[in-house]
Each structure stands twice: as structure tokens, then as C-alpha cells.
Design a protein around this motif. Structure first.
Motif, short mmCIF file in Angstrom:
data_model
loop_
_atom_site.label_atom_id
_atom_site.label_comp_id
_atom_site.label_asym_id
_atom_site.label_seq_id
_atom_site.Cartn_x
_atom_site.Cartn_y
_atom_site.Cartn_z
N GLU A 200 -5.74 -1.61 -7.91
CA GLU A 200 -5.84 -1.82 -6.46
C GLU A 200 -7.31 -1.83 -6.01
O GLU A 200 -7.73 -2.69 -5.24
CB GLU A 200 -5.09 -0.71 -5.71
CG GLU A 200 -3.58 -0.87 -5.77
CD GLU A 200 -2.83 0.32 -5.15
OE1 GLU A 200 -1.60 0.21 -5.00
OE2 GLU A 200 -3.47 1.35 -4.84
N ARG A 201 -8.08 -0.87 -6.52
CA ARG A 201 -9.48 -0.78 -6.11
C ARG A 201 -10.26 -2.04 -6.54
O ARG A 201 -11.02 -2.62 -5.76
CB ARG A 201 -10.13 0.46 -6.73
CG ARG A 201 -11.63 0.62 -6.41
CD ARG A 201 -11.85 1.05 -4.96
NE ARG A 201 -11.31 2.37 -4.75
CZ ARG A 201 -12.00 3.52 -4.92
NH1 ARG A 201 -13.27 3.47 -5.25
NH2 ARG A 201 -11.41 4.69 -4.73
N ARG B 238 -2.32 -5.68 -4.41
CA ARG B 238 -3.40 -5.74 -3.43
C ARG B 238 -3.81 -7.19 -3.10
O ARG B 238 -4.07 -7.50 -1.94
CB ARG B 238 -4.61 -4.96 -3.96
CG ARG B 238 -5.79 -4.89 -3.02
CD ARG B 238 -5.45 -4.18 -1.73
NE ARG B 238 -6.52 -4.30 -0.74
CZ ARG B 238 -6.76 -5.38 0.00
NH1 ARG B 238 -5.98 -6.44 -0.12
NH2 ARG B 238 -7.76 -5.42 0.85
N ARG C 270 0.82 -1.21 0.00
CA ARG C 270 0.00 0.00 0.00
C ARG C 270 0.86 1.26 0.00
O ARG C 270 0.44 2.29 0.52
CB ARG C 270 -0.91 0.00 1.24
CG ARG C 270 -2.01 -1.04 1.17
CD ARG C 270 -2.66 -1.19 2.54
NE ARG C 270 -1.65 -1.58 3.51
CZ ARG C 270 -1.77 -1.42 4.84
NH1 ARG C 270 -2.84 -0.86 5.35
NH2 ARG C 270 -0.82 -1.83 5.65
N ALA D 177 -4.10 2.69 -9.26
CA ALA D 177 -5.20 2.83 -8.29
C ALA D 177 -6.42 2.03 -8.74
O ALA D 177 -7.13 1.43 -7.91
CB ALA D 177 -5.56 4.31 -8.14
N HIS E 287 -17.20 2.52 -9.71
CA HIS E 287 -16.20 3.37 -9.06
C HIS E 287 -15.45 4.12 -10.15
O HIS E 287 -14.71 3.50 -10.92
CB HIS E 287 -15.23 2.52 -8.24
CG HIS E 287 -15.90 1.76 -7.14
ND1 HIS E 287 -15.70 2.04 -5.81
CD2 HIS E 287 -16.80 0.74 -7.17
CE1 HIS E 287 -16.43 1.21 -5.07
NE2 HIS E 287 -17.10 0.41 -5.87
N LEU F 274 -12.14 -4.79 -4.20
CA LEU F 274 -13.56 -5.11 -4.36
C LEU F 274 -13.79 -6.60 -4.58
O LEU F 274 -14.78 -7.16 -4.11
CB LEU F 274 -14.15 -4.32 -5.54
CG LEU F 274 -14.26 -2.80 -5.32
CD1 LEU F 274 -14.52 -2.09 -6.65
CD2 LEU F 274 -15.37 -2.49 -4.32
N VAL G 254 -14.95 -0.75 -12.07
CA VAL G 254 -13.94 0.28 -11.78
C VAL G 254 -13.50 0.88 -13.12
O VAL G 254 -13.03 0.16 -14.00
CB VAL G 254 -12.72 -0.33 -11.05
CG1 VAL G 254 -11.65 0.74 -10.84
CG2 VAL G 254 -13.15 -0.94 -9.73
N ILE H 209 -12.52 6.39 -10.91
CA ILE H 209 -11.29 6.78 -10.23
C ILE H 209 -10.75 8.06 -10.86
O ILE H 209 -10.63 8.15 -12.08
CB ILE H 209 -10.24 5.65 -10.32
CG1 ILE H 209 -10.84 4.30 -9.90
CG2 ILE H 209 -9.00 5.98 -9.50
CD1 ILE H 209 -11.25 4.19 -8.46
#
Lengths: 339, 339
Positions: free
Chosen positions: A305-306, A90, A28, A302, A321, A310, A161, A323
Motif C-alpha cells: 500500500e505504501r 491502493r 483502505r 502495508a 520507508h 508513493l 519501501v 515499515i
């Protein structure tokens, strides 16, 4: 080493705080520690034989759970890398392994890949497009937890995403408005509404103009193809108008590089004579802009990762989402001439 | 459609011969059919619901066997794509699925990935380096059939597939010798012997010179870093010698693009004043060379195909396969001035 090494030992060896070690080893650290620092910590960790609990668990059982990433064109897209890296960092944080299957957009291969992933009881699937798309995720993928990455699932049954291309287009145009430009051209990467990135970047451009009290002039909107020659032809057209553009928002960096070359060939300078903003912040082109290109970055790391977060969270609702796409200020924007 | 469609139906719909359909659907069409033709055939095949026997078998059982590709930096290398595509096309031909794990060079993640692949009883592993390397494949990977891809396994226990960088460097230099140059500089991508690509391309360069009766001049060998500024600085140094280079072999295309810019800035022309040969034939840079760059291509697709064929063949011996790097003739080479 008789005693099991601690995070403190890793921090001491790498010459950083325990907090940074924790961030780096859990994946992270983006924006909070440099790659050089991260490398030093990973090296110290490996030298000492340090294991986080989750990694220790994985290594003890010898097996981690699999998250599948099914991509439509991973192998031939220069874009995909950071998305995969973000997802991988992640999922690894929780002791999972990301396995990527590139289908090349072939529906037969995609079906076989999803079946194979399901038969190996993957924990989830990231159904990934290399270019921002709107699509229906295949039914088979819904047998496990699936998240659409760089794609909006039109069925609305799973989380999606996507990059916020509309706000990105808006902010790119704002930069030029704030510098004082009112004749702002756009060379888009695709005509019409077919490609979400092109559609949304243009919408953002038009919204920014309207907010500033400027009616979008159709002469200033060029429908390009996102390639080098689009930038050359687009720049020629926009600067050749009776009331020429003084600034150009290029729908991607490739187009911007074409515009740079054409503008140089016309004997004009960036940003003194023409201001330019790009989109994508593509690594490999970065060196070739003189002056450096002010552009909007695609937040692939990002996004990856998101999407991974999820897919690992069974309770996450089926939302989209968007971003944010950060603006990268370099040297290609200045006030219009005579101001 | 009541009757099961045949290969003849696909050929008729796509407007090609059955032989071409067979090549394309088995993934062996590289160099024998264009991507556009292949796309048309795949579309016709998908529209008709045509299945090859192997694909039908896979789709019937719902599960294909897995070949794992463990790569050290897949996500962030713009190079890896064609290697993965080549491997994938070949394993799919036999009804297998290629699953890629990107370890980012992290040994913990690599160990977990190999264990996970083994626990899922993969048919084999392609242990893949994103940049041509010499290495020892980890012991764990030897529990299944493993092939080193873009890497030479120093233990000699498994087959390895590498680009033939030595012959590539030789042929790049031959092009310049054959055009009549005798003062041929090289801007390498790394100093010394540490990087096989740099070492072997330089060896090829020196072999070609010696064969032509020219003793390599140390002033003409620049140890660059493979980046844009290496090309700029290298070109400046080589053209500023008392007895200047008339031709430059750049160790990669990025370096060559830097050299192009420096040569333009010096008011000189390519190929009239200076001839240039690159290496890599990198897609994304191709448009930015004026005139087009004569270069040597890395045979990633063929390397991926070869490695996949080797992993599928349990009888293949533990040999190193050096795959030829084809020369791509474009417009950056001419005879030296005054000839």
C-alpha cells in the motif's frame, strides 16, 4: 433500478455504516473491517450496480491507467501475495490497474518488460524484490516514476519501501528478555552481512541484548540457512551447550518449525523448557505449530500500500520507508525454568 | 566483445550442449534440464550478452507484445506461481511479455482490467482461476483471443486448460489398490459436486474401486474442507470404524499432514499401520512429512505452458485440454498389515 444507487444504499444492503462502505470500496479497510464484511459490502455494491466516482470514470472511459509491478520472482515466492494485494488495492482506489510482470530475475526479460511498460505509458513502476534486497534500480525504470518495493535503492534517487527488520529483531529479542531469559540463542537465516533481512534481524537481536547489559555470546549465534534442517541443527547445538540457551529467536518461521520438531524429539516442551520466537508469520505454516508460535510478521500488505501511494504521488521524496513488523503473541514464550 | 556471441559460445561457457542452451533459452526445458543448469546457462548468456533472434527483435524495437493474464486471486494463492511461470516462459519464447492482473475475484476490477488490456491491444488473454473452476468467461474477454486456464469455459467458445483431477484421483487410488489395500478411505476437500477438483478426484477414486470389484462404502468417504483439521478428524473417523480403513486417499496435502499428525497421536505408524496418498505436491509442506508423502502433483507449469501456446495459436480449436497429474512416489504407501 432507475435511480443511481448511493453509498447509503450499499450500506443499508450490507448492514454496515457508510463509513465502512467507503473504507472498503476505497481499499483502505485493512485492520478496520474483516474480509467477511468487505466481501459482503462488495457483493452489495455489485448487486446494486454502485460505482464510486473514480471507478465510474474508469469504467466510462473503459480504460484505467496502468501501474506496472516488475518483480524478480513473483511466481515462485509464497511471500509476494500480500505485497501485490496491498499495492493493487491502493492503485485501484484511484482507478488505476496494477499489472505485474515476473522477470524470474532474468535481466533480459526485465529490460524488455520495463521497455514494454514504458511504451504503454504506465503511470509508474513498482520495482519489487520478493526477498528484502539492496540493489540499483535499472536506469530504464527511472524514465517513469519508480518506487523500490521490499528493496532499498542504493542510488538514493527514488523512494524505497522495506520492512523494518532491525526493529523486528530487536522486538523479538525483547519478548524473550522480558520473560526473564538471559541465555537467548539466535538461529539466523543466512550467515554474514549479505542478506539485509538476516543482517538486520541479527543487529536488532544484538542491540536488545546489549541494552539489557548482556554481551552477545558467539556460541549462541547460529548461522543457518532459513530452512527446516537449520532449525533442527540449530536447536540441537544451542541446547547442547555447556551453558545451554533457554530461549531461541529463529530468523524465520521455517527454522522455528524445525526447532519445534527437534525440541519435541529431545523430549522437551515449548514453552516450559524452551521459549521460541519466529519471524515472517507465514500463513501456510501457522497450523503446524503446537503451541502457536509467537512471531514477528512481515508487513507485506502495508508495504504494498505504501509503495503504491508513493508511486501515485509525484511529489514524494526519495526516502527509505521502513515499515514496522508487528509482533504476534501466541503461545511459545514463558519464563525460564525455575523462575 | 567485438564479434556477436553465438549459441556455441554460451554452450561452451556453461559447459553444456548447444541443444540444452536452445531448450533453456526458449523456455522449453521443463523435465529436460535442471533449474541449476538453466540458471548456469542464463548466467552465461547474460555474461556474454547473447541474444536469441526473438529476444533481439523485442529488445531492438524496445517493445514486446503483451499477453494479459487475468487471475481471480493470484496474490493470495500459494498455488498460482508455477502456472504463471509456465505461461510466462512460453510467451517470452516468442518475444511477448506476460502481464498479470489480480482481480481478487472482484467483477468491477475484472471488467476494468479486461478493458484496459484490450485498449492496449494485447495479443491475447489467459483467463485464469487459482482453484480449478467451471465458469463463463466474460463477453468482453472474447473481443481478443482468450484461453481459460485452470478453468473450463462452460460456453465452449474458447480453449480451456484444466488439470485431469479425475485421472489423478484414479491413480492415487490405484497405488493403494496395487499395494493390496481394499479398505481405502477418502477424505475429500469439499462435499458434493460444487468444486470440480473435489468432484473429479472423488470420481476417480470411485472408478478405481469399482474397476477393482470394490463397491464404494459411504462410511469410507469423508467430506472434509481441505484443511489440517479435516485430516485429523477424517483419520480419526476412518481408523475408528468397526472395519477400519487401512489406507487413506487425502484430497490434498494439507489434509494429509493433518492425517499424519493424528495417526502419530494415535501411536500408529505410516506406512506400516496406515498408508496415505495426498494430492497437490505442495512445495512448502513437503519437508514436514515423515516419511515423505506419496502424492499426486498438479501440473501447473505444464498447464501454464499449454495455455500460453494456445493463446499464441489463433488456429487452436475451442477444446478442453485436461493435463495429466503425475504421481510422485515417496514413502507413505506399503501393503496392509499382515500381508
Amino acid at each position: 433500478m432507475a435511480q443511481r444507487p448511493t453509498m447509503h444504499d450499499v450500506a443499508a444492503k450490507a448492514g454496515v455504516s457508510q463509513a465502512v462502505v467507503s473504507l472498503v470500496l476505497s481499499g483502505r479497510y485493512a485492520g478496520r473491517a474483516s474480509e467477511a464484511t468487505a466481501d459482503r459490502i462488495r457483493e452489495a455494491s455489485a448487486d446494486l450496480g454502485y460505482r464510486t466516482n473514480l471507478q465510474a470514470k474508469t469504467l466510462k472511459t473503459g480504460v484505467s491507467e496502468i501501474i506496472g509491478l516488475v518483480g524478480d520472482d513473483v511466481a515462485t515466492s509464497p511471500f509476494s501475495g500480500q505485497m501485490i494485494k496491498g499495492a493493487q488495492d491502493r492503485v485501484w482506489e484511484d482507478g488505476n490497474t496494477l499489472m505485474t510482470v515476473d522477470t524470474g530475475g532474468d535481466s533480459l526479460l526485465e529490460a524488455a518488460a520495463i521497455d514494454t511498460l514504458l511504451s504503454h505509458q504506465v503511470r509508474g513502476i513498482l520495482y519489487t524484490a520478493m526477498y528484502h534486497k539492496e540493489l540499483e534500480v535499472p536506469e530504464a525504470a527511472l524514465e517513469t516514476r519508480t518506487v523500490a518495493l521490499n528493496a532499498r535503492d542504493l542510488s538514493g534517487r527514488i523512494p524505497s519501501v522495506v520492512p523494518d527488520d532491525e526493529t523486528g529483531g530487536y522486538e523479538a529479542t525483547r519478548i524473550l528478555l522480558e520473560a526473564g531469559h538471559t541465555r537467548i540463542g539466535m538461529i539466523n537465516i543466512f550467515p554474514g552481512e549479505g542478506i539485509p533481512a538476516a543482517r538486520d534481524r541479527r543487529r536488532g537481536y544484538e542491540r536488545a541484548l546489549l541494552e539489557a547489559g548482556i554481551t552477545p555470546d558467539p556460541d549462541l549465534l547460529i548461522a543457518g540457512e532459513g530452512i527446516h534442517s537449520s532449525g533442527q541443527e540449530g536447536a540441537r547445538a544451542l541446547l547442547g551447550l555447556a551453558d545451554p540457551a533457554t530461549a531461541i529467536f529463529c530468523g524465520n518461521d521455517r527454522t522455528a518449525l524445525g526447532a519445534y520438531q527437534e525440541i519435541a524429539a529431545m523430549g522437551l516442551s515449548i514453552p516450559e523448557d524452551v521459549s521460541i520466537v519466529g519471524y515472517d508469520d507465514q500463513d501456510i505454516l501457522r497450523d503446524y505449530f503446537h503451541p502457536g508460535l509467537t512471531t514477528v510478521a512481515l508487513p507485506f500488505l502495508a508495504m504494498g500500500e505504501r509503495a503504491a501511494a508513493l508511486v501515485l504521488d509525484p511529489a514524494a521524496p526519495a526516502e527509505t520507508h521502513a515499515i514496522p513488523c508487528p509482533v504476534i503473541h501466541r503461545g511459545s514464550v514463558a519464563p525460564p525454568k525455575g523462575r
